[in-house]
Design an enzyme around this catalytic site. Structure first.
Site, mmCIF file in Angstrom:
data_model
loop_
_atom_site.group_PDB
_atom_site.id
_atom_site.type_symbol
_atom_site.label_atom_id
_atom_site.label_comp_id
_atom_site.label_asym_id
_atom_site.label_seq_id
_atom_site.Cartn_x
_atom_site.Cartn_y
_atom_site.Cartn_z
ATOM 1 N N ARG A 105 -35.089 -12.233 2.620
ATOM 2 C CA ARG A 105 -36.460 -11.732 2.818
ATOM 3 C C ARG A 105 -37.371 -12.953 2.776
ATOM 4 O O ARG A 105 -37.544 -13.576 1.721
ATOM 5 C CB ARG A 105 -36.826 -10.735 1.717
ATOM 6 C CG ARG A 105 -38.230 -10.119 1.825
ATOM 7 C CD ARG A 105 -38.439 -9.155 0.659
ATOM 8 N NE ARG A 105 -39.767 -8.582 0.597
ATOM 9 C CZ ARG A 105 -40.110 -7.402 1.086
ATOM 10 N NH1 ARG A 105 -39.202 -6.676 1.722
ATOM 11 N NH2 ARG A 105 -41.338 -6.936 0.955
ATOM 12 N N HIS A 132 -39.169 -6.219 10.684
ATOM 13 C CA HIS A 132 -38.627 -5.569 9.490
ATOM 14 C C HIS A 132 -37.539 -4.583 9.935
ATOM 15 O O HIS A 132 -37.674 -3.369 9.796
ATOM 16 C CB HIS A 132 -39.737 -4.837 8.737
ATOM 17 C CG HIS A 132 -39.412 -4.529 7.303
ATOM 18 N ND1 HIS A 132 -38.171 -4.770 6.756
ATOM 19 C CD2 HIS A 132 -40.174 -3.993 6.313
ATOM 20 C CE1 HIS A 132 -38.177 -4.404 5.484
ATOM 21 N NE2 HIS A 132 -39.382 -3.928 5.196
ATOM 22 N N GLN A 135 -35.964 -1.759 7.597
ATOM 23 C CA GLN A 135 -36.850 -0.626 7.390
ATOM 24 C C GLN A 135 -36.735 0.370 8.546
ATOM 25 O O GLN A 135 -36.738 1.585 8.348
ATOM 26 C CB GLN A 135 -38.292 -1.095 7.263
ATOM 27 C CG GLN A 135 -39.299 0.031 7.086
ATOM 28 C CD GLN A 135 -39.137 0.765 5.775
ATOM 29 O OE1 GLN A 135 -39.178 0.157 4.707
ATOM 30 N NE2 GLN A 135 -38.941 2.081 5.840
ATOM 31 N N ASP A 228 -48.866 1.653 8.353
ATOM 32 C CA ASP A 228 -48.498 0.642 7.367
ATOM 33 C C ASP A 228 -49.794 0.165 6.732
ATOM 34 O O ASP A 228 -50.895 0.438 7.237
ATOM 35 C CB ASP A 228 -47.758 -0.517 8.050
ATOM 36 C CG ASP A 228 -47.229 -1.559 7.073
ATOM 37 O OD1 ASP A 228 -47.064 -1.224 5.876
ATOM 38 O OD2 ASP A 228 -47.004 -2.704 7.493
ATOM 39 N N ARG A 296 -33.518 3.765 2.766
ATOM 40 C CA ARG A 296 -33.280 2.321 2.803
ATOM 41 C C ARG A 296 -31.898 2.017 2.219
ATOM 42 O O ARG A 296 -31.167 1.171 2.747
ATOM 43 C CB ARG A 296 -34.357 1.575 1.991
ATOM 44 C CG ARG A 296 -35.743 1.535 2.613
ATOM 45 C CD ARG A 296 -35.797 0.671 3.862
ATOM 46 N NE ARG A 296 -35.418 -0.710 3.625
ATOM 47 C CZ ARG A 296 -36.241 -1.646 3.148
ATOM 48 N NH1 ARG A 296 -37.499 -1.345 2.860
ATOM 49 N NH2 ARG A 296 -35.822 -2.887 2.982
#
Length: 327
Positions: A105, A132, A135, A228, A296
């Site tokens: 990450r 991402h 996700q 988001d 996730r």
């Protein structure tokens, strides 16, 4: 050939479906596949490197690696020489001799690309400034659970469309054959190169791409509505200005009234109620946010199982193709 997952389009439509099928199976039986427990790899450890703070990514990867029979080695920012006294390439050459998979990450996508270029074990993008993709696997899994299929669905993404989430929504959803509409203000729309890449993938899968500044155009009849945070890490001093700029792109009851009657809502979290999403929506009956967060775990486990098998490092799970696409 070692397979990596650095950007959503690293998976074809068929491969993406394989991973999602594996995720469904692992949600039903958390210990169904244990690629890090057997003798086939010889290595139980997975390096999980965090240059940025994390809640869901850290917990889901750590728990998921343990479920798969492995040991997560969490390396926090400043806890290694990576990017300081040692190059990405040299750090990778060390790690890939000791661990089964590398999860990172980080900030620059170029770092992940350099790491993958020097690694004989799978490298996974756990978030970068540009994408991402993990996700999005969870998001697609969640949509599929509640809608039954992905191809042909319309997803509307509202807000800051110049960020990693908007990029991944475009690329991952068109890979699944979905119609993706993103709406944000001028100056906060996706990079044209990302749009072009999404359009090219859409031509292969039957999906489509719409970029607009009009939230109503994006929302009209949408099956899925996603957003988001308007204030990402490092943008805290811009909170007031961004809140004013994005106000008309908020996912609230008025916005949801423009989507399909059975539309569902996604947010990757952390969420700021009263800003990008209203409390009555995120906590309401259309919200899949908590399923999305749980998924996730399952989606990332499936990805690790799939990458290990496709890289020829473990046996091939039932229903998936082996290295180079052979069953």
């Amino acid at each position: 050939m070692t397979r990596h997952f650095l950007v959503d389009t690293d998976l074809t439509q068929a491969e993406q479906a394989e991973v999602l099928d594996l995720a469904d199976a692992l949600k039903q039986d958390r210990y169904k596949h244990q690629p890090y427990a057997g003798e086939s790899t010889g290595r139980k450890t997975v390096a999980v490197i965090f240059d940025k703070t994390s809640t869901r990514t850290r917990v889901s990867f750590a728990a998921g690696i343990a479920d798969l029979g492995g040991v997560p080695l969490i390396i926090g920012a400043g806890e290694s020489q990576l990017g300081h006294k040692e190059s990405v390439a040299d750090t990778t050459r060390v790690l890939e001799r000791m661990v089964s998979t590398i999860v990172w990450r980080t900030y620059a996508q170029s770092g992940l690309e350099e790491m993958a270029a020097h690694s004989r074990v799978p490298v996974i993008n756990a978030l970068s400034d540009d994408y991402h993709p993990c996700q999005l696997l969870a998001d697609l899994m969640t949509i599929r659970e509640h809608k039954g299929a992905l191809a042909g669905l319309t997803l509307a993404y509202l807000g800051d469309c110049a960020n990693n989430m908007a990029n991944s929504y475009l690329l991952a959803c068109v890979t699944a054959g979905m119609h993706v509409r993103v709406a944000g203000p001028i100056g906060y729309l996706p990079d044209p190169l990302i749009v072009d890449a999404a359009a090219a993938r859409a031509e292969e899968t039957g999906g489509s791409v719409m970029i607009t500044t009009d939230p109503a155009e994006a929302l009209a009849g949408a099956d899925v509505v996603a957003t988001d945070t308007w204030v990402s890490m490092g943008q805290e001093d811009e909170k007031a200005a961004r809140s004013d700029l994005f106000r008309s792109y908020a996912v609230d009851a008025a916005a949801m009234a423009q989507a399909a009657d059975d539309a569902v809502v996604l947010h990757c979290l952390p969420a700021y109620r009263g800003y990008e999403i209203s409390a009555d929506v995120i906590d309401g009956p259309q919200s899949l946010v908590w399923d999305e967060a749980e998924n996730r775990l399952h989606a990332q486990k499936a990805l690790m199982v799939w990458l290990m098998a496709r890289s020829g490092l473990t046996g091939v799970p039932e229903g998936t193709a082996g290295p180079e696409g052979t069953a």
